[in-house]
Motif scaffolding. Structure first.
Motif, mmCIF file in Angstrom:
data_model
loop_
_atom_site.group_PDB
_atom_site.id
_atom_site.type_symbol
_atom_site.label_atom_id
_atom_site.label_comp_id
_atom_site.label_asym_id
_atom_site.label_seq_id
_atom_site.Cartn_x
_atom_site.Cartn_y
_atom_site.Cartn_z
ATOM 1 N N GLY A 30 -9.569 11.831 -5.721
ATOM 2 C CA GLY A 30 -8.859 10.361 -5.715
ATOM 3 C C GLY A 30 -8.986 10.264 -7.648
ATOM 4 N N GLY B 148 -7.090 -0.902 -5.367
ATOM 5 C CA GLY B 148 -8.388 -0.285 -4.527
ATOM 6 C C GLY B 148 -7.020 1.386 -4.631
ATOM 7 N N GLU B 149 -8.339 1.748 -4.443
ATOM 8 C CA GLU B 149 -7.472 2.966 -3.601
ATOM 9 C C GLU B 149 -9.152 4.534 -3.782
ATOM 10 O OE1 GLU B 149 -7.292 7.713 -4.871
ATOM 11 O OE2 GLU B 149 -9.131 6.694 -5.178
ATOM 12 N N GLN B 150 -8.331 5.357 -2.135
ATOM 13 C CA GLN B 150 -9.389 5.247 -1.275
ATOM 14 C C GLN B 150 -8.656 7.159 -0.811
ATOM 15 O OE1 GLN B 150 -10.451 3.243 1.685
ATOM 16 N NE2 GLN B 150 -8.025 1.907 1.671
ATOM 17 N N SER B 151 -8.907 7.835 -0.060
ATOM 18 C CA SER B 151 -8.700 8.658 1.152
ATOM 19 C C SER B 151 -8.914 8.057 2.824
ATOM 20 C CB SER B 151 -9.584 9.575 1.323
ATOM 21 O OG SER B 151 -9.442 10.940 1.926
ATOM 22 N N ARG C 96 -4.474 9.813 0.205
ATOM 23 C CA ARG C 96 -4.793 9.022 -0.910
ATOM 24 C C ARG C 96 -3.862 8.116 0.083
ATOM 25 N NH1 ARG C 96 -9.961 10.546 -2.131
ATOM 26 N NH2 ARG C 96 -9.515 8.348 -3.300
ATOM 27 N N ARG D 260 0.025 -1.037 -0.318
ATOM 28 C CA ARG D 260 0.195 -0.448 -0.033
ATOM 29 C C ARG D 260 0.864 1.261 -0.197
ATOM 30 N NH1 ARG D 260 -1.150 -0.978 6.136
ATOM 31 N NH2 ARG D 260 -0.240 0.270 7.112
ATOM 32 N N ARG E 60 -6.533 5.461 -12.828
ATOM 33 C CA ARG E 60 -6.158 4.162 -12.136
ATOM 34 C C ARG E 60 -5.616 2.860 -13.022
ATOM 35 N NH1 ARG E 60 -10.747 5.129 -9.359
ATOM 36 N NH2 ARG E 60 -11.976 2.988 -10.302
#
Length: 631
Positions: free
Chosen positions: A355, A437-440, A446, A347, A361
């Protein structure tokens, strides 16, 4: 820009000295911020990113002080862009990215201002009421810690209000918070916050790390620590910490997970469960003694789990590739804000105001895997810190470095980072990276997550098998699967809507039937009934529908939905009934009590329930009837 800002504020430049100062701040800062972002700088908490963030925030706040509370950058930044692109064409080429970054930063700052300004005004008012010109450090810390109000903004606002801030107290509270966090981390990693035993062992010298070249090292046990105390012997079943004179085991650091492996010797077998550095320069191995008695001074063979180490190297090098890829996509102002990698997984945290879109992505995953296929050479060297920074080496914000650092390079300048971790020799050894995955994970931060090598392949294989299964089940080709699923979802939604219409018509029919069974009690038209298998929403709809059917006369409806192990009750009253004292909230409480539970709601409608059913349902309805009769 100044003219546009004045129009937004409903003023004219030159009409007011204080307003003119703020308008000039806006004009200068908007232009400077535009050029910084065009050069690739992104708002952040270090170096140029921090300067940019302050420029944007001062612009926004100056406009708020001029009475403009709506977003202003979408109005002002395009004007500056139109002027500057005439001399600097790159402004137009970078505009889409720059505008997204700027507008996202303004939105985030507006939320911070909304939460913190009221608290600041209250604190400032309290200071004035005490006839004090100082805003307490505790209040400044609360603004920072709870509301995300940066201390520089608090200092600026305090100065405008004729106040100062107790900065010494603020810094002390910040340090206490950092110390608590470090103590918690030590307690979790080292099992104790008492470092006396570690310092005693550290006095004999640092623990040389030989793991860059050797995965198996013959070494001597310098000491054994159990529950923070030095001991001489560890026996089978004991979990203790062992310090060696030298080690091939990598201690968790820089986001890379610790090595695992074994320690063996004459009659000895120990599993290495974890490796940490509780104090600078000392490597501590957490071990489980399986066979034999381990004594201080014993010779052991320290052996790292080779396949696991290689997998860790694959993941760690992949984080460097992700970092370089993000900087390539988002600009050189993008910086690492944290990372973690272990065999098969990584990660990576980075500064960003928005985002990544699905297309971005995909682009990121493509750049990363292209770098892997290009078989970049991975090298490392030690050099002075200033020289490494001059070469453009990326450093982790907030990390402390010595005068001499280790720099890891991928294809020379393509990626340069200060790093003490282990890596593959060439990027092709990674094999594959699968972005999952990608998120705040915080304000302006991020996180991307990915699987690496075998785990990445297994994920792709599982997804391929899933696509094949769905294609076979739905009798369609894989490239047509999305359209097929979307059509099925549309059909399902239409069917659910039709079912809902049927249910509502049935509820109306049932409501009419229940209303015909109404009895008169104490001058009220009263419906007491039960249903089975209804949802909470159905129960509410039915009770309200029955109330409507009963008309304007004083009416009370009580319906119970029961199953084998629980019951729910709904009570509805109309205006005429409420005028005579029939309150749904009180009546539902009477009925729910007989069901072994409680209820509540408003005077016109309330719901409740309890674990009882069977005879309790009759008792609940009778209790409501008796309560109505007593009104």
């Amino acid at each position: 820009v100044i003219t546009a800002a004045a129009e937004l504020a409903g003023t004219r430049y030159g009409a007011d000295t204080q307003a003119d100062i703020r308008l000039r701040v806006v004009g200068d800062h908007v232009r400077s911020a535009l050029m910084l972002m065009t050069d690739g700088v992104t708002p952040g908490n270090e170096a140029r990113g921090y300067v940019l963030r302050r420029l944007l925030r001062r612009s926004i706040r100056s406009m708020r002080l001029l009475g403009v509370n709506e977003p202003v950058l979408p109005e002002l930044l395009p004007i500056s862009k139109g002027l500057m692109e005439q001399s600097y064409p790159e402004v137009a080429g970078q505009w889409e990215r720059v505008s997204q970054v700027a507008y996202g930063e303004e939105e985030a700052f507006r939320r911070t201002l909304a939460a913190g300004t009221q608290i600041f005004d209250l604190a400032a008012g309290q200071a004035r009421s005490r006839q004090s010109g100082v805003l307490s450090g505790d209040q400044a810390f609360q603004l920072h810690d709870t509301y995300g109000f940066p201390i520089d903004l608090t200092l600026e606002m305090a100065s405008e209000a004729g106040l100062t801030v107790d900065s010494d107290r603020f810094r002390m509270l910040m340090q206490e918070q950092k110390d608590r966090a470090k103590a918690d981390a030590r307690a979790k990693k080292g099992g104790t916050v008492n470092t006396e035993a570690y310092r005693s062992l550290r006095a004999a010298g640092e623990t040389p790390f030989l793991g860059f070249t050797d995965l198996s090292v013959d070494s001597r046990v310098r000491g054994i620590v159990s529950d923070g105390t030095l001991v001489q012997v560890a026996r089978p079943g004991d979990v203790v910490e062992v310090v060696l004179d030298e080690t091939p085991f990598y201690a968790e650091a820089g986001g890379q997970d610790a090595d695992h492996g074994v320690l063996t010797g004459s009659g000895l077998a120990l599993d290495v469960l974890d490796v940490q550095r509780p104090i600078q320069g000392l490597v501590v191995h957490k071990v489980l003694v399986n066979e034999g008695e381990l004594a201080a001074g014993a010779r052991v063979l320290a052996q790292v789990d080779g396949p696991a180490r290689f997998a860790a190297c694959q993941a760690h090098t992949s984080t460097h590739i992700v970092n370089a890829a993000l900087r390539q996509m988002l600009g050189q102002g993008t910086h690492q804000a944290g990372s973690y990698n272990k065999p098969g997984y990584l990660r990576f945290d980075f500064n960003a105001t928005q985002g990544l879109s699905a297309a971005m992505r995909g682009e990121l995953e493509g750049i990363v895997n292209t770098a892997i296929r290009d078989d970049f050479e991975v090298t490392d060297r030690e050099l002075p810190l200033d020289e490494a920074k001059a070469l453009g080496a990326q450093a982790m914000f907030g990390e402390k470095y010595g005068e001499v650092v280790r720099m890891v390079e991928l294809a020379g300048p393509w990626s340069r980072e200060l790093c003490g971790g282990t890596h593959v020799a060439r990027t092709s050894q990674i094999g594959l990276v699968n972005l999952i995955g990608e998120q705040s994970v915080g304000s302006g931060i991020r996180r991307v997550e990915a699987l690496v090598s075998n785990e990445a392949f297994e994920r792709f294989a599982a997804e391929r098998a899933l696509v094949a299964t769905l294609s076979d089940t739905l009798k369609t080709q894989p490239d047509q699967l999305t359209d097929r699923v979307e059509k099925l979802l549309a059909q399902l939604k239409a069917a659910e809507k039709q079912i809902e219409e049927f249910r509502n018509r049935e509820l109306v029919r049932v409501a009419e039937e229940y209303a015909r069974r109404a009895v008169v009690v104490n001058g009220f038209r009263l419906v007491l009934d039960r249903v089975k298998g209804a949802t909470g929403a159905d129960l509410r709809t039915l009770a309200l529908a029955v109330r409507t059917e009963l008309g304007a006369e004083a009416s009370v409806v009580a319906i119970v939905n029961s199953s084998d192990d629980k019951s729910a009750i709904a009570v509805a009253t109309n205006e005429a009934a409420r005028t005579r004292g029939a309150r749904a909230g009180r009546l539902v409480g009477v009925g729910a009590a007989e069901l072994g539970g409680r209820g509540g709601g408003k005077d016109d409608f309330a719901q409740g329930g309890g674990p009882k059913s069977g005879p309790a349902v009759t008792e609940a309805l009778n209790a409501v009837r008796d309560a109505v009769a007593a009104l």
